[in-house]
Scaffold this motif. Structure first.
Motif, PDB file in Angstrom:
ATOM      1  N   ARG A 110       0.846  -1.179   0.000  1.00  0.00           N
ATOM      2  CA  ARG A 110       0.000   0.000   0.000  1.00  0.00           C
ATOM      3  C   ARG A 110       0.883   1.230   0.000  1.00  0.00           C
ATOM      4  O   ARG A 110       2.056   1.174   0.342  1.00  0.00           O
ATOM      5  CB  ARG A 110      -0.929   0.019   1.227  1.00  0.00           C
ATOM      6  N   ASN A 111       0.295   2.343  -0.331  1.00  0.00           N
ATOM      7  CA  ASN A 111       1.033   3.604  -0.342  1.00  0.00           C
ATOM      8  C   ASN A 111       0.440   4.497   0.725  1.00  0.00           C
ATOM      9  O   ASN A 111      -0.603   5.101   0.527  1.00  0.00           O
ATOM     10  CB  ASN A 111       0.923   4.270  -1.725  1.00  0.00           C
ATOM     11  N   LEU A 112       1.091   4.553   1.894  1.00  0.00           N
ATOM     12  CA  LEU A 112       0.583   5.320   3.033  1.00  0.00           C
ATOM     13  C   LEU A 112       1.327   6.638   3.094  1.00  0.00           C
ATOM     14  O   LEU A 112       2.471   6.677   3.473  1.00  0.00           O
ATOM     15  CB  LEU A 112       0.796   4.520   4.320  1.00  0.00           C
ATOM     16  N   ALA A 113       0.680   7.744   2.690  1.00  0.00           N
ATOM     17  CA  ALA A 113       1.320   9.062   2.737  1.00  0.00           C
ATOM     18  C   ALA A 113       0.738   9.828   3.902  1.00  0.00           C
ATOM     19  O   ALA A 113      -0.436  10.158   3.897  1.00  0.00           O
ATOM     20  CB  ALA A 113       1.084   9.803   1.426  1.00  0.00           C
ATOM     21  N   GLY A 114       1.540  10.099   4.917  1.00  0.00           N
ATOM     22  CA  GLY A 114       1.031  10.669   6.154  1.00  0.00           C
ATOM     23  C   GLY A 114       1.224  12.164   6.265  1.00  0.00           C
ATOM     24  O   GLY A 114       2.051  12.759   5.591  1.00  0.00           O
ATOM     25  N   ARG A 115       0.436  12.763   7.174  1.00  0.00           N
ATOM     26  CA  ARG A 115       0.610  14.154   7.563  1.00  0.00           C
ATOM     27  C   ARG A 115       0.664  14.192   9.084  1.00  0.00           C
ATOM     28  O   ARG A 115       0.339  13.213   9.750  1.00  0.00           O
ATOM     29  CB  ARG A 115      -0.579  14.995   7.064  1.00  0.00           C
ATOM     30  N   THR A 116       1.045  15.334   9.629  1.00  0.00           N
ATOM     31  CA  THR A 116       1.159  15.405  11.085  1.00  0.00           C
ATOM     32  C   THR A 116      -0.186  15.198  11.762  1.00  0.00           C
ATOM     33  O   THR A 116      -0.235  14.781  12.908  1.00  0.00           O
ATOM     34  CB  THR A 116       1.715  16.767  11.521  1.00  0.00           C
TER      35      THR A 116
ATOM     36  N   GLY B  51       4.063  15.059  15.196  1.00  0.00           N
ATOM     37  CA  GLY B  51       2.906  14.191  14.972  1.00  0.00           C
ATOM     38  C   GLY B  51       2.692  13.265  16.150  1.00  0.00           C
ATOM     39  O   GLY B  51       3.626  12.634  16.631  1.00  0.00           O
ATOM     40  N   ARG B  52       1.471  13.176  16.620  1.00  0.00           N
ATOM     41  CA  ARG B  52       1.199  12.334  17.793  1.00  0.00           C
ATOM     42  C   ARG B  52       1.499  10.869  17.512  1.00  0.00           C
ATOM     43  O   ARG B  52       2.057  10.168  18.353  1.00  0.00           O
ATOM     44  CB  ARG B  52      -0.244  12.516  18.262  1.00  0.00           C
ATOM     45  N   HIS B  53       1.128  10.404  16.308  1.00  0.00           N
ATOM     46  CA  HIS B  53       1.382   8.995  15.990  1.00  0.00           C
ATOM     47  C   HIS B  53       2.861   8.753  15.745  1.00  0.00           C
ATOM     48  O   HIS B  53       3.374   7.663  16.012  1.00  0.00           O
ATOM     49  CB  HIS B  53       0.540   8.538  14.797  1.00  0.00           C
ATOM     50  N   ASN B  54       3.582   9.765  15.266  1.00  0.00           N
ATOM     51  CA  ASN B  54       5.040   9.633  15.133  1.00  0.00           C
ATOM     52  C   ASN B  54       5.694   9.503  16.506  1.00  0.00           C
ATOM     53  O   ASN B  54       6.630   8.714  16.694  1.00  0.00           O
ATOM     54  CB  ASN B  54       5.638  10.847  14.421  1.00  0.00           C
TER      55      ASN B  54
ATOM     56  N   MET C 232       4.892  20.428  19.951  1.00  0.00           N
ATOM     57  CA  MET C 232       5.247  19.016  20.011  1.00  0.00           C
ATOM     58  C   MET C 232       4.208  18.188  20.760  1.00  0.00           C
ATOM     59  O   MET C 232       3.650  18.616  21.763  1.00  0.00           O
ATOM     60  CB  MET C 232       6.591  18.835  20.726  1.00  0.00           C
ATOM     61  N   HIS C 233       3.987  16.979  20.252  1.00  0.00           N
ATOM     62  CA  HIS C 233       3.278  15.950  21.000  1.00  0.00           C
ATOM     63  C   HIS C 233       4.311  15.066  21.683  1.00  0.00           C
ATOM     64  O   HIS C 233       5.483  15.047  21.299  1.00  0.00           O
ATOM     65  CB  HIS C 233       2.411  15.096  20.078  1.00  0.00           C
ATOM     66  N   ALA C 234       3.848  14.332  22.687  1.00  0.00           N
ATOM     67  CA  ALA C 234       4.744  13.433  23.401  1.00  0.00           C
ATOM     68  C   ALA C 234       4.034  12.115  23.672  1.00  0.00           C
ATOM     69  O   ALA C 234       2.813  12.063  23.829  1.00  0.00           O
ATOM     70  CB  ALA C 234       5.208  14.057  24.711  1.00  0.00           C
ATOM     71  N   ALA C 235       4.833  11.049  23.721  1.00  0.00           N
ATOM     72  CA  ALA C 235       4.362   9.732  24.135  1.00  0.00           C
ATOM     73  C   ALA C 235       5.327   9.226  25.195  1.00  0.00           C
ATOM     74  O   ALA C 235       6.544   9.290  25.015  1.00  0.00           O
ATOM     75  CB  ALA C 235       4.321   8.774  22.947  1.00  0.00           C
TER      76      ALA C 235
ATOM     77  N   GLN D 238      -4.708   1.649  17.422  1.00  0.00           N
ATOM     78  CA  GLN D 238      -4.244   0.561  16.568  1.00  0.00           C
ATOM     79  C   GLN D 238      -2.750   0.303  16.738  1.00  0.00           C
ATOM     80  O   GLN D 238      -2.312  -0.846  16.857  1.00  0.00           O
ATOM     81  CB  GLN D 238      -4.543   0.880  15.105  1.00  0.00           C
ATOM     82  N   LYS D 239      -1.962   1.375  16.735  1.00  0.00           N
ATOM     83  CA  LYS D 239      -0.514   1.215  16.861  1.00  0.00           C
ATOM     84  C   LYS D 239      -0.151   0.628  18.221  1.00  0.00           C
ATOM     85  O   LYS D 239       0.694  -0.266  18.322  1.00  0.00           O
ATOM     86  CB  LYS D 239       0.181   2.563  16.642  1.00  0.00           C
ATOM     87  N   ALA D 240      -0.787   1.122  19.284  1.00  0.00           N
ATOM     88  CA  ALA D 240      -0.500   0.614  20.614  1.00  0.00           C
ATOM     89  C   ALA D 240      -0.902  -0.853  20.736  1.00  0.00           C
ATOM     90  O   ALA D 240      -0.156  -1.675  21.299  1.00  0.00           O
ATOM     91  CB  ALA D 240      -1.219   1.459  21.660  1.00  0.00           C
ATOM     92  N   ALA D 241      -2.064  -1.198  20.214  1.00  0.00           N
ATOM     93  CA  ALA D 241      -2.520  -2.585  20.280  1.00  0.00           C
ATOM     94  C   ALA D 241      -1.584  -3.506  19.507  1.00  0.00           C
ATOM     95  O   ALA D 241      -1.256  -4.605  19.960  1.00  0.00           O
ATOM     96  CB  ALA D 241      -3.948  -2.688  19.751  1.00  0.00           C
ATOM     97  N   GLN D 242      -1.154  -3.062  18.331  1.00  0.00           N
ATOM     98  CA  GLN D 242      -0.238  -3.862  17.526  1.00  0.00           C
ATOM     99  C   GLN D 242       1.065  -4.129  18.286  1.00  0.00           C
ATOM    100  O   GLN D 242       1.678  -5.192  18.144  1.00  0.00           O
ATOM    101  CB  GLN D 242       0.069  -3.151  16.209  1.00  0.00           C
ATOM    102  N   ALA D 243       1.477  -3.174  19.111  1.00  0.00           N
ATOM    103  CA  ALA D 243       2.708  -3.315  19.887  1.00  0.00           C
ATOM    104  C   ALA D 243       2.488  -4.068  21.202  1.00  0.00           C
ATOM    105  O   ALA D 243       3.434  -4.257  21.964  1.00  0.00           O
ATOM    106  CB  ALA D 243       3.300  -1.938  20.178  1.00  0.00           C
ATOM    107  N   GLY D 244       1.251  -4.474  21.483  1.00  0.00           N
ATOM    108  CA  GLY D 244       0.972  -5.229  22.691  1.00  0.00           C
ATOM    109  C   GLY D 244       0.791  -4.385  23.933  1.00  0.00           C
ATOM    110  O   GLY D 244       0.903  -4.894  25.056  1.00  0.00           O
TER     111      GLY D 244
END
Length: 279
Positions: A112-118, A189-192, A169-172, A226-232
């Motif tokens: 797939r071609n996933l082109a992201g933005r912030t 980016g929050r997901h970044n 900035m976002h933080a995780a 989704q990202k967090a779940a994928q990482a367990g």
């Protein structure tokens, strides 16, 4: 495929840059220097094939590459990533990521071609079925107290050096069951930011065996879940609200999703039993 020549790391842009501005404050205009967050196109290339371009802060890019590969299900475990090296061009940064043959074969199948933005982690997905990809159900081994979540939120500001300088900035953060911030990553980016954190966790021996949770400075959107779940990751807390879709996906995966973490207050959307005293 890695770049032929080693990269001069001095060529990577700094995560923030000064800019002269005119500021109106206390009833008068004044000249000042502001630190602005850098927002750089970062191409993620797997075994020589371009897969995604994200706008990201140029810091902790190896963590970003590994975390993205894990959170998007491109690799099943950290050992399937053999390395990630950056190269810089006038257009941006390319991360050359070397992954196992099995993972690369699977990636080619589901290309797939996933082109992201912030502001979006799903832009450019080719069809609707790929937006809500299936994620395996999470275990139910983690528990945390409301007080620990509040303590982590209170400690978050002290760790946000780039946010203090730029305001953009976002933080995780990965937090212990006592509310201590153990690992921390920032990005525009929050997901970044979450991908960088996931990559950093993957490099930390034994983290999966320890109680803890993720705290986000953003809203709890579906790509975060989704990202967090994928990482367990079983427990995700956010300082802002969750979206309805995020709550539905969190419920499907068995995640505990907490929002509006502000001082002693919070809202639990799913997985009440993991928060001590809430049921």
């Amino acid at each position: 495929m890695m770049p032929a020549d080693p990269l001069d790391l001095d060529a990577l842009p700094a995560p923030d840059a000064p800019r002269e501005v005119r500021r109106f404050r206390r009833g008068a205009w004044q000249s000042a220097l502001d630190d602005l967050a850098e927002e750089v196109p970062v191409a993620l290339e797997f075994n020589g094939i371009s897969h995604a371009v994200m706008l990201a802060t140029p810091a902790d890019l190896e963590d970003f590459a590994l975390g993205f590969a894990l959170s998007e299900g491109i690799i099943a475990e950290p050992g399937e990533c053999y390395g990630a090296e950056p190269s810089v061009s006038p257009q941006g940064i390319t991360m050359h990521i070397d992954i196992a043959a099995r993972a690369f074969a699977q990636l080619k199948v589901r290309r797939r071609n996933l082109a992201g933005r912030t502001g979006c982690g799903l832009c450019g997905t080719e069809n609707l079925a790929e937006v809500l990809r299936e994620v395996a159900a999470l275990g139910r081994t983690r528990r945390v107290s409301r007080q620990a979540i509040a303590a982590a939120q209170a400690a978050l500001v002290g760790n946000q050096a780039l946010q203090r300088r730029t305001g953009a900035m976002h933080a995780a953060a990965w937090c212990s069951s006592a509310g201590e911030i153990v690992l921390f990553r920032e990005d525009v980016g929050r997901h970044n930011a979450l991908d960088k954190l996931i990559g950093a966790l993957a490099r930390t021996p034994g983290w999966r065996g320890k109680d803890g949770f993720v705290l986000m400075t953003s809203r709890a959107s579906v790509e975060i879940v989704q990202k967090a779940a994928q990482a367990g990751i079983e427990i995700v807390a956010a300082v802002s609200a969750a979206t309805h879709l995020a709550v539905k996906v969190a419920e499907q995966t068995g995640m505990t999703l907490v929002g509006f973490v502000r001082g002693d207050e919070c809202v639990i959307y799913t997985g009440f039993d993991r928060i001590e005293g809430s049921v």
